[in-house]
Design a protein around this motif. Sequence first.
Motif, PDB file in Angstrom:
ATOM      1  N   GLU A  32     -81.325  68.619   2.472  1.00 61.56           N
ATOM      2  CA  GLU A  32     -80.323  67.561   2.359  1.00 61.56           C
ATOM      3  C   GLU A  32     -78.935  68.072   2.735  1.00 61.56           C
ATOM      4  OE1 GLU A  32     -80.937  64.280  -0.879  1.00 61.56           O
ATOM      5  OE2 GLU A  32     -81.265  66.234  -1.825  1.00 61.56           O
ATOM      6  N   THR A  33     -78.529  69.172   2.125  1.00 64.72           N
ATOM      7  CA  THR A  33     -77.147  69.643   2.226  1.00 64.72           C
ATOM      8  C   THR A  33     -76.868  70.372   3.535  1.00 64.72           C
ATOM      9  OG1 THR A  33     -77.112  69.903  -0.173  1.00 64.72           O
ATOM     10  CG2 THR A  33     -75.379  71.022   1.071  1.00 64.72           C
ATOM     11  N   VAL A  34     -77.803  71.182   3.973  1.00 69.84           N
ATOM     12  CA  VAL A  34     -77.578  72.036   5.150  1.00 69.84           C
ATOM     13  C   VAL A  34     -78.077  71.358   6.428  1.00 69.84           C
ATOM     14  CG1 VAL A  34     -78.025  74.282   6.187  1.00 69.84           C
ATOM     15  CG2 VAL A  34     -77.700  74.087   3.709  1.00 69.84           C
ATOM     16  N   VAL A  35     -79.335  70.936   6.436  1.00 67.99           N
ATOM     17  CA  VAL A  35     -79.873  70.282   7.633  1.00 67.99           C
ATOM     18  C   VAL A  35     -79.321  68.865   7.750  1.00 67.99           C
ATOM     19  CG1 VAL A  35     -81.987  69.602   8.850  1.00 67.99           C
ATOM     20  CG2 VAL A  35     -81.934  71.735   7.540  1.00 67.99           C
ATOM     21  N   GLY A  36     -79.067  68.225   6.612  1.00 66.03           N
ATOM     22  CA  GLY A  36     -78.468  66.898   6.625  1.00 66.03           C
ATOM     23  C   GLY A  36     -79.460  65.760   6.547  1.00 66.03           C
ATOM     24  N   LEU A  37     -80.712  66.061   6.164  1.00 59.93           N
ATOM     25  CA  LEU A  37     -81.713  65.010   6.034  1.00 59.93           C
ATOM     26  C   LEU A  37     -81.494  64.233   4.735  1.00 59.93           C
ATOM     27  CD1 LEU A  37     -84.936  66.943   7.139  1.00 59.93           C
ATOM     28  CD2 LEU A  37     -83.303  65.686   8.567  1.00 59.93           C
ATOM     29  N   SER A  38     -82.099  63.062   4.647  1.00 64.14           N
ATOM     30  CA  SER A  38     -82.029  62.268   3.422  1.00 64.14           C
ATOM     31  C   SER A  38     -83.429  62.101   2.854  1.00 64.14           C
ATOM     32  CB  SER A  38     -81.402  60.898   3.695  1.00 64.14           C
ATOM     33  OG  SER A  38     -82.135  60.195   4.683  1.00 64.14           O
ATOM     34  N   VAL A  39     -83.524  61.951   1.545  1.00 61.87           N
ATOM     35  CA  VAL A  39     -84.812  61.783   0.888  1.00 61.87           C
ATOM     36  C   VAL A  39     -85.286  60.351   1.100  1.00 61.87           C
ATOM     37  CG1 VAL A  39     -86.015  61.739  -1.322  1.00 61.87           C
ATOM     38  CG2 VAL A  39     -84.395  63.576  -0.833  1.00 61.87           C
ATOM     39  N   HIS A  40     -86.474  60.200   1.653  1.00 60.69           N
ATOM     40  CA  HIS A  40     -87.087  58.885   1.851  1.00 60.69           C
ATOM     41  C   HIS A  40     -88.020  58.517   0.706  1.00 60.69           C
ATOM     42  CE1 HIS A  40     -86.595  58.605   6.527  1.00 60.69           C
ATOM     43  NE2 HIS A  40     -85.535  59.133   5.957  1.00 60.69           N
ATOM     44  N   GLU A  41     -88.669  59.529   0.144  1.00 61.51           N
ATOM     45  CA  GLU A  41     -89.679  59.284  -0.892  1.00 61.51           C
ATOM     46  C   GLU A  41     -89.799  60.539  -1.744  1.00 61.51           C
ATOM     47  OE1 GLU A  41     -94.514  58.327  -1.087  1.00 61.51           O
ATOM     48  OE2 GLU A  41     -93.422  58.225   0.813  1.00 61.51           O
ATOM     49  N   ARG A  42     -89.892  60.355  -3.053  1.00 62.71           N
ATOM     50  CA  ARG A  42     -90.040  61.512  -3.950  1.00 62.71           C
ATOM     51  C   ARG A  42     -91.127  61.203  -4.970  1.00 62.71           C
ATOM     52  NH1 ARG A  42     -85.983  65.517  -5.154  1.00 62.71           N
ATOM     53  NH2 ARG A  42     -84.383  64.091  -4.348  1.00 62.71           N
ATOM     54  N   GLN A  43     -92.147  62.031  -5.007  1.00 59.17           N
ATOM     55  CA  GLN A  43     -93.217  61.939  -5.985  1.00 59.17           C
ATOM     56  C   GLN A  43     -93.234  63.238  -6.782  1.00 59.17           C
ATOM     57  OE1 GLN A  43     -96.744  61.095  -3.713  1.00 59.17           O
ATOM     58  NE2 GLN A  43     -96.021  59.086  -3.044  1.00 59.17           N
ATOM     59  N   ALA A  44     -94.220  63.372  -7.657  1.00 58.39           N
ATOM     60  CA  ALA A  44     -94.252  64.534  -8.540  1.00 58.39           C
ATOM     61  C   ALA A  44     -94.270  65.843  -7.760  1.00 58.39           C
ATOM     62  CB  ALA A  44     -95.469  64.444  -9.455  1.00 58.39           C
ATOM     63  N   GLU A  93     -70.962  73.368  10.988  1.00 59.67           N
ATOM     64  CA  GLU A  93     -70.013  73.353   9.867  1.00 59.67           C
ATOM     65  C   GLU A  93     -70.742  73.387   8.525  1.00 59.67           C
ATOM     66  OE1 GLU A  93     -67.272  70.106  10.134  1.00 59.67           O
ATOM     67  OE2 GLU A  93     -65.919  71.242  11.435  1.00 59.67           O
ATOM     68  N   ARG A  94     -71.838  72.619   8.422  1.00 58.64           N
ATOM     69  CA  ARG A  94     -72.585  72.605   7.157  1.00 58.64           C
ATOM     70  C   ARG A  94     -73.198  73.977   6.875  1.00 58.64           C
ATOM     71  NH1 ARG A  94     -74.403  67.631   9.307  1.00 58.64           N
ATOM     72  NH2 ARG A  94     -76.447  68.516   9.791  1.00 58.64           N
ATOM     73  N   ILE A  95     -73.752  74.612   7.894  1.00 66.10           N
ATOM     74  CA  ILE A  95     -74.353  75.931   7.677  1.00 66.10           C
ATOM     75  C   ILE A  95     -73.282  76.943   7.299  1.00 66.10           C
ATOM     76  CG2 ILE A  95     -75.631  77.826   8.741  1.00 66.10           C
ATOM     77  CD1 ILE A  95     -76.994  75.735  10.549  1.00 66.10           C
ATOM     78  N   ASP A  96     -72.146  76.916   8.007  1.00 64.57           N
ATOM     79  CA  ASP A  96     -71.060  77.850   7.694  1.00 64.57           C
ATOM     80  C   ASP A  96     -70.550  77.658   6.274  1.00 64.57           C
ATOM     81  OD1 ASP A  96     -71.068  79.141  10.128  1.00 64.57           O
ATOM     82  OD2 ASP A  96     -69.424  77.962  10.993  1.00 64.57           O
ATOM     83  N   THR A  97     -70.518  76.403   5.803  1.00 61.82           N
ATOM     84  CA  THR A  97     -69.960  76.099   4.478  1.00 61.82           C
ATOM     85  C   THR A  97     -70.973  76.315   3.365  1.00 61.82           C
ATOM     86  OG1 THR A  97     -68.494  74.444   5.463  1.00 61.82           O
ATOM     87  CG2 THR A  97     -68.860  74.301   3.083  1.00 61.82           C
ATOM     88  N   GLU A  98     -72.212  75.901   3.600  1.00 66.62           N
ATOM     89  CA  GLU A  98     -73.202  75.839   2.530  1.00 66.62           C
ATOM     90  C   GLU A  98     -74.266  76.934   2.592  1.00 66.62           C
ATOM     91  OE1 GLU A  98     -72.877  73.742   0.158  1.00 66.62           O
ATOM     92  OE2 GLU A  98     -71.427  72.324   1.003  1.00 66.62           O
ATOM     93  N   TRP A  99     -74.398  77.605   3.743  1.00 64.96           N
ATOM     94  CA  TRP A  99     -75.543  78.497   3.919  1.00 64.96           C
ATOM     95  C   TRP A  99     -75.142  79.696   4.759  1.00 64.96           C
ATOM     96  CZ3 TRP A  99     -79.199  77.851   0.593  1.00 64.96           C
ATOM     97  CH2 TRP A  99     -80.445  78.441   0.763  1.00 64.96           C
ATOM     98  N   GLN A 100     -76.071  80.235   5.529  1.00 65.06           N
ATOM     99  CA  GLN A 100     -75.782  81.384   6.376  1.00 65.06           C
ATOM    100  C   GLN A 100     -76.605  81.302   7.653  1.00 65.06           C
ATOM    101  OE1 GLN A 100     -76.237  85.169   4.442  1.00 65.06           O
ATOM    102  NE2 GLN A 100     -75.850  86.349   6.297  1.00 65.06           N
ATOM    103  N   LEU A 101     -75.937  81.446   8.785  1.00 63.56           N
ATOM    104  CA  LEU A 101     -76.633  81.488  10.065  1.00 63.56           C
ATOM    105  C   LEU A 101     -77.437  82.774  10.186  1.00 63.56           C
ATOM    106  CD1 LEU A 101     -73.898  80.317  12.591  1.00 63.56           C
ATOM    107  CD2 LEU A 101     -76.142  79.252  12.329  1.00 63.56           C
ATOM    108  N   SER A 102     -78.596  82.682  10.828  1.00 70.39           N
ATOM    109  CA  SER A 102     -79.325  83.902  11.192  1.00 70.39           C
ATOM    110  C   SER A 102     -79.278  84.154  12.691  1.00 70.39           C
ATOM    111  CB  SER A 102     -80.784  83.819  10.724  1.00 70.39           C
ATOM    112  OG  SER A 102     -81.440  82.697  11.285  1.00 70.39           O
ATOM    113  N   GLY A 103     -78.773  83.157  13.458  1.00 66.39           N
ATOM    114  CA  GLY A 103     -78.647  83.352  14.888  1.00 66.39           C
ATOM    115  C   GLY A 103     -78.171  82.089  15.582  1.00 66.39           C
ATOM    116  N   VAL A 104     -77.657  82.253  16.787  1.00 66.31           N
ATOM    117  CA  VAL A 104     -77.265  81.138  17.654  1.00 66.31           C
ATOM    118  C   VAL A 104     -77.653  81.515  19.073  1.00 66.31           C
ATOM    119  CG1 VAL A 104     -75.346  80.402  16.179  1.00 66.31           C
ATOM    120  CG2 VAL A 104     -74.929  82.042  18.015  1.00 66.31           C
TER     121      VAL A 104
END
Length: 279
Positions: A32-44, A93-104
């Motif tokens: 959600e936070t880094v890749v930017g996807l949204s949750v469509h469905e959540r089960q157990a 920007e999201r990766i730089d802020t929230e995570w860490q790049l391993s390569g480009v």
Amino acid sequence: MADKTDALPAETDIGRVALTVGDATETVEFYETVVGLSVHERQAARTVLGDGETPLLELHEDSGAPERSRSAAGLFHTAFRVPSRAALGDALERIDTEWQLSGVSDHLVSEALYCRDPEGNGVEIYRDRPREEWGETADGGVEMATKTLDRDGVRAAATGAKGAPEGTDVGHVHLEVTSLEAARAFYVDALGMNVRTTYDGALFLAAGDYHHHVGANVWNGRTDPASGRGLAWFELVFPNSRTVEAATDRLSTAGYEVTADGDGVSVTDGDDITLRLRS
């Protein structure tokens, strides 16, 4: 590299990718936070994420599943394709802020960012260059390379968006396999993909003339079939049921066991990696 008579239709695309994870909470937050996807469905024990419109990723939580061994075949990375350089800049920007790049990398056909999710699964986020800018090799394949990314240019294109835009999809899945010959036998000879280009120790395969829908490499010397956490299955989506049936027939004739699976069929390659086919 010329198309084969029984090749997959060019309209074939990657569908959903499913991962088995030990901790869904942390992994969902990453996507959600880094890749930017949204949750469509959540089960157990199952969470489905996507671009807000199309499901792209399923996370299946199984805390008892063993970690994937260093010798096991499986996922190299899931590649999420964004529709513009601006969306790639936002991802950076999201990766730089929230995570860490391993390569480009600049692959000539695309610009790509790489990182790993909390479970160690490889993730690529990329944008394609227009097809008219793609080069062609002498044998008719697509010209690809690994060059330095213009990171400043990508960053300058960002708009500040926190989520991946609609139109984001899974452009390709890159696998670690035990044998390129076995991968070619399954994905090319039996399934009907085209070899689009090769690197030392890697094959890049596609339906039609895309640069690749499936990558396969032996760079890390995997020797055992897929097992444990990581890739549970991935999916190819065909334009109609007739093309699914044709691919099923080819796989069955080649000796692979194809079984009914939900709204499609399921088959495992030579490394016990599960592929689902549906229309």
